[in-house]
Write a protein that holds these residues in place. Structure first.
Motif, PDB file in Angstrom:
ATOM      1  N   ASN A  40       0.837  -1.196   0.000  1.00  0.00           N
ATOM      2  CA  ASN A  40       0.000   0.000   0.000  1.00  0.00           C
ATOM      3  C   ASN A  40       0.874   1.248   0.000  1.00  0.00           C
ATOM      4  O   ASN A  40       2.104   1.192   0.134  1.00  0.00           O
ATOM      5  CB  ASN A  40      -0.942   0.000   1.206  1.00  0.00           C
ATOM      6  CG  ASN A  40      -2.277   0.642   0.883  1.00  0.00           C
ATOM      7  OD1 ASN A  40      -2.379   1.494   0.001  1.00  0.00           O
ATOM      8  ND2 ASN A  40      -3.314   0.239   1.611  1.00  0.00           N
ATOM      9  N   PHE A  57       0.128   5.859   0.831  1.00  0.00           N
ATOM     10  CA  PHE A  57      -0.922   6.796   1.253  1.00  0.00           C
ATOM     11  C   PHE A  57      -0.437   8.234   1.146  1.00  0.00           C
ATOM     12  O   PHE A  57       0.768   8.521   1.128  1.00  0.00           O
ATOM     13  CB  PHE A  57      -1.393   6.499   2.677  1.00  0.00           C
ATOM     14  CG  PHE A  57      -0.346   6.680   3.754  1.00  0.00           C
ATOM     15  CD1 PHE A  57      -0.220   7.874   4.447  1.00  0.00           C
ATOM     16  CD2 PHE A  57       0.512   5.639   4.088  1.00  0.00           C
ATOM     17  CE1 PHE A  57       0.735   8.037   5.442  1.00  0.00           C
ATOM     18  CE2 PHE A  57       1.470   5.784   5.084  1.00  0.00           C
ATOM     19  CZ  PHE A  57       1.583   6.990   5.764  1.00  0.00           C
ATOM     20  N   HIS A  95      -0.827   8.268  -8.458  1.00  0.00           N
ATOM     21  CA  HIS A  95      -2.114   8.233  -7.763  1.00  0.00           C
ATOM     22  C   HIS A  95      -2.057   9.001  -6.438  1.00  0.00           C
ATOM     23  O   HIS A  95      -2.949   9.811  -6.145  1.00  0.00           O
ATOM     24  CB  HIS A  95      -2.529   6.785  -7.503  1.00  0.00           C
ATOM     25  CG  HIS A  95      -3.761   6.660  -6.662  1.00  0.00           C
ATOM     26  ND1 HIS A  95      -5.042   6.730  -7.186  1.00  0.00           N
ATOM     27  CD2 HIS A  95      -3.916   6.495  -5.319  1.00  0.00           C
ATOM     28  CE1 HIS A  95      -5.924   6.611  -6.200  1.00  0.00           C
ATOM     29  NE2 HIS A  95      -5.262   6.461  -5.061  1.00  0.00           N
ATOM     30  N   GLU A  96      -1.014   8.748  -5.651  1.00  0.00           N
ATOM     31  CA  GLU A  96      -0.926   9.439  -4.356  1.00  0.00           C
ATOM     32  C   GLU A  96      -0.762  10.945  -4.545  1.00  0.00           C
ATOM     33  O   GLU A  96      -1.327  11.750  -3.801  1.00  0.00           O
ATOM     34  CB  GLU A  96       0.234   8.870  -3.525  1.00  0.00           C
ATOM     35  CG  GLU A  96       0.105   7.399  -3.174  1.00  0.00           C
ATOM     36  CD  GLU A  96      -1.221   7.031  -2.523  1.00  0.00           C
ATOM     37  OE1 GLU A  96      -1.840   7.890  -1.862  1.00  0.00           O
ATOM     38  OE2 GLU A  96      -1.659   5.877  -2.699  1.00  0.00           O
ATOM     39  N   HIS A 129      -3.999  12.594  -5.056  1.00  0.00           N
ATOM     40  CA  HIS A 129      -4.697  13.013  -3.827  1.00  0.00           C
ATOM     41  C   HIS A 129      -4.237  14.407  -3.403  1.00  0.00           C
ATOM     42  O   HIS A 129      -5.038  15.218  -2.916  1.00  0.00           O
ATOM     43  CB  HIS A 129      -4.425  12.010  -2.710  1.00  0.00           C
ATOM     44  CG  HIS A 129      -5.224  10.748  -2.814  1.00  0.00           C
ATOM     45  ND1 HIS A 129      -6.609  10.722  -2.775  1.00  0.00           N
ATOM     46  CD2 HIS A 129      -4.835   9.457  -2.947  1.00  0.00           C
ATOM     47  CE1 HIS A 129      -7.037   9.479  -2.883  1.00  0.00           C
ATOM     48  NE2 HIS A 129      -5.970   8.686  -2.999  1.00  0.00           N
ATOM     49  N   ASN A 147      -6.021  16.804  -5.547  1.00  0.00           N
ATOM     50  CA  ASN A 147      -7.383  16.957  -5.021  1.00  0.00           C
ATOM     51  C   ASN A 147      -7.393  17.901  -3.831  1.00  0.00           C
ATOM     52  O   ASN A 147      -8.250  18.790  -3.715  1.00  0.00           O
ATOM     53  CB  ASN A 147      -7.942  15.602  -4.581  1.00  0.00           C
ATOM     54  CG  ASN A 147      -8.204  14.663  -5.748  1.00  0.00           C
ATOM     55  OD1 ASN A 147      -8.240  15.091  -6.901  1.00  0.00           O
ATOM     56  ND2 ASN A 147      -8.378  13.392  -5.447  1.00  0.00           N
ATOM     57  N   GLY A 179     -15.355  10.059  -0.540  1.00  0.00           N
ATOM     58  CA  GLY A 179     -14.142   9.261  -0.628  1.00  0.00           C
ATOM     59  C   GLY A 179     -13.947   8.581  -1.972  1.00  0.00           C
ATOM     60  O   GLY A 179     -12.856   8.593  -2.536  1.00  0.00           O
ATOM     61  N   ALA A 180     -15.010   7.969  -2.495  1.00  0.00           N
ATOM     62  CA  ALA A 180     -14.910   7.267  -3.782  1.00  0.00           C
ATOM     63  C   ALA A 180     -14.592   8.251  -4.909  1.00  0.00           C
ATOM     64  O   ALA A 180     -13.803   7.965  -5.796  1.00  0.00           O
ATOM     65  CB  ALA A 180     -16.205   6.516  -4.082  1.00  0.00           C
ATOM     66  N   GLY A 227     -12.951  11.033  -4.549  1.00  0.00           N
ATOM     67  CA  GLY A 227     -11.551  11.405  -4.362  1.00  0.00           C
ATOM     68  C   GLY A 227     -10.611  10.367  -4.939  1.00  0.00           C
ATOM     69  O   GLY A 227      -9.609  10.714  -5.572  1.00  0.00           O
ATOM     70  N   GLU A 228     -10.905   9.070  -4.727  1.00  0.00           N
ATOM     71  CA  GLU A 228     -10.054   8.017  -5.272  1.00  0.00           C
ATOM     72  C   GLU A 228     -10.085   8.027  -6.805  1.00  0.00           C
ATOM     73  O   GLU A 228      -9.057   7.879  -7.466  1.00  0.00           O
ATOM     74  CB  GLU A 228     -10.506   6.646  -4.761  1.00  0.00           C
ATOM     75  CG  GLU A 228     -10.275   6.410  -3.289  1.00  0.00           C
ATOM     76  CD  GLU A 228      -8.798   6.397  -2.902  1.00  0.00           C
ATOM     77  OE1 GLU A 228      -7.966   6.047  -3.766  1.00  0.00           O
ATOM     78  OE2 GLU A 228      -8.483   6.771  -1.762  1.00  0.00           O
ATOM     79  N   ALA A 245      -8.105  10.948  -8.053  1.00  0.00           N
ATOM     80  CA  ALA A 245      -6.671  10.718  -7.879  1.00  0.00           C
ATOM     81  C   ALA A 245      -6.133   9.849  -9.012  1.00  0.00           C
ATOM     82  O   ALA A 245      -5.022  10.066  -9.496  1.00  0.00           O
ATOM     83  CB  ALA A 245      -6.391  10.070  -6.521  1.00  0.00           C
ATOM     84  N   ASP A 246      -6.909   8.848  -9.428  1.00  0.00           N
ATOM     85  CA  ASP A 246      -6.517   8.043 -10.586  1.00  0.00           C
ATOM     86  C   ASP A 246      -6.471   8.888 -11.844  1.00  0.00           C
ATOM     87  O   ASP A 246      -5.570   8.754 -12.670  1.00  0.00           O
ATOM     88  CB  ASP A 246      -7.491   6.877 -10.796  1.00  0.00           C
ATOM     89  CG  ASP A 246      -7.151   5.677  -9.929  1.00  0.00           C
ATOM     90  OD1 ASP A 246      -6.032   5.632  -9.387  1.00  0.00           O
ATOM     91  OD2 ASP A 246      -8.013   4.786  -9.813  1.00  0.00           O
TER      92      ASP A 246
END
Length: 273
Positions: A216, A218, A245-246, A249, A252, A265-266, A268-269, A272-273
């Motif tokens: 993982n 973050f 990806h990170e 965020h 964002n 949250g979804a 935001g993910e 980020a992608d």
């Protein structure tokens, strides 16, 4: 699509000296850039900047892409007799993932400290030091990222007479080098979309090979963080897509969340992608 004022901002980017005079030529030009036995043609603003650098007067000729705002070239038209050090900095990284071969790439926006002054490599991984005597210290840190492993920034000291400086396994890990490469890469991509947005123009703390988890990575508090190898997974700092990806965020957080648009949250993910 770029305004004169935006072109001027792009021409000035990362210059650590006060600009005393600036001028933009009235007519746009076409700049051909060699690419794979062919040419890419860029519509450009021609910007002239007057300043004074560490050696003396500087008259910079700048070409700025009139559509994207990318600074394509900046050259000091003043020539000195002082024996400067022209140095290229590169390193071996994974440009895709650890299951493909590594590549040696230019390390851009990388900090070089010489005589208590910081210099930074350009878009070709090159830096000019005011003299070729003494030593310089090279860091996996720069204008837009500060790579750390256990709070230590990889660095080494070497003679300024060496014209090709290499980050390799003797002074850093491929996880550290890949993280540095990837964060700079995604920052450049972001600035191509938002050339006048300054919120992410800082050395983002980039923590590599964290041993408290695996599989993982973050983002949080203006930092990006990658876990070490384990649990059947590669060290996530070796995978540029994870860094992209990170950093997404962070985009964002800094670019969009000021408007409260990515609390979901979804969403935001996905963004980020």
């Amino acid at each position: 699509t770029l305004t004169d004022s935006d072109a001027l901002l792009s021409a000035k980017q990362n210059l650590p000296f006060s600009i005393t005079e600036s001028d933009i030529e009235e007519n746009l030009k076409i700049l051909p850039i060699p690419r794979n036995r062919n040419y890419e043609y860029h519509l450009v603003y021609t910007v002239h900047l007057s300043t004074k650098n560490n050696i003396g007067p500087a008259e910079y000729l700048c070409y700025v892409d009139a559509n994207t705002g990318e600074l394509l070239m900046r050259r000091n038209e003043i020539k000195f007799e002082l024996p400067q050090a022209n140095i290229h900095v590169e390193g071996e990284v994974y440009t895709t993932n650890p299951f493909n071969s590594s590549s040696v790439v230019d390390l851009v926006d990388l900090k070089v400290r010489y005589n208590n002054t910081n210099y930074y490599t350009d878009s070709l991984g090159e830096v000019v030091l005011p003299s070729n005597s003494g030593n310089a210290t090279y860091y996996l840190e720069g204008s837009y990222t500060q790579v750390q492993t256990n709070s230590v920034v990889p660095s080494f000291n070497t003679s300024s007479t060496i014209s090709n400086v290499v980050f390799d396994n003797t002074n850093s890990t491929i996880s550290e080098r890949t993280a540095f490469y990837a964060v700079n890469n995604i920052h450049t991509h972001f600035k191509n979309q938002f050339p006048t947005f300054p919120g992410l123009d800082y050395a983002m703390e980039t923590n590599v090979d964290i041993g408290t988890g695996d599989c993982n990575a973050f983002y949080g508090g203006g930092t990006i963080n990658f876990y070490d190898e384990g649990g059947g997974c590669q060290a996530t700092a070796k995978i540029p897509d994870v860094a992209y990806h990170e950093y997404g965020h962070a985009i964002n957080d800094y670019r969009y969340n000021s408007g409260g648009s990515l609390w979901n949250g979804a969403c935001g993910e996905g963004f980020a992608d």
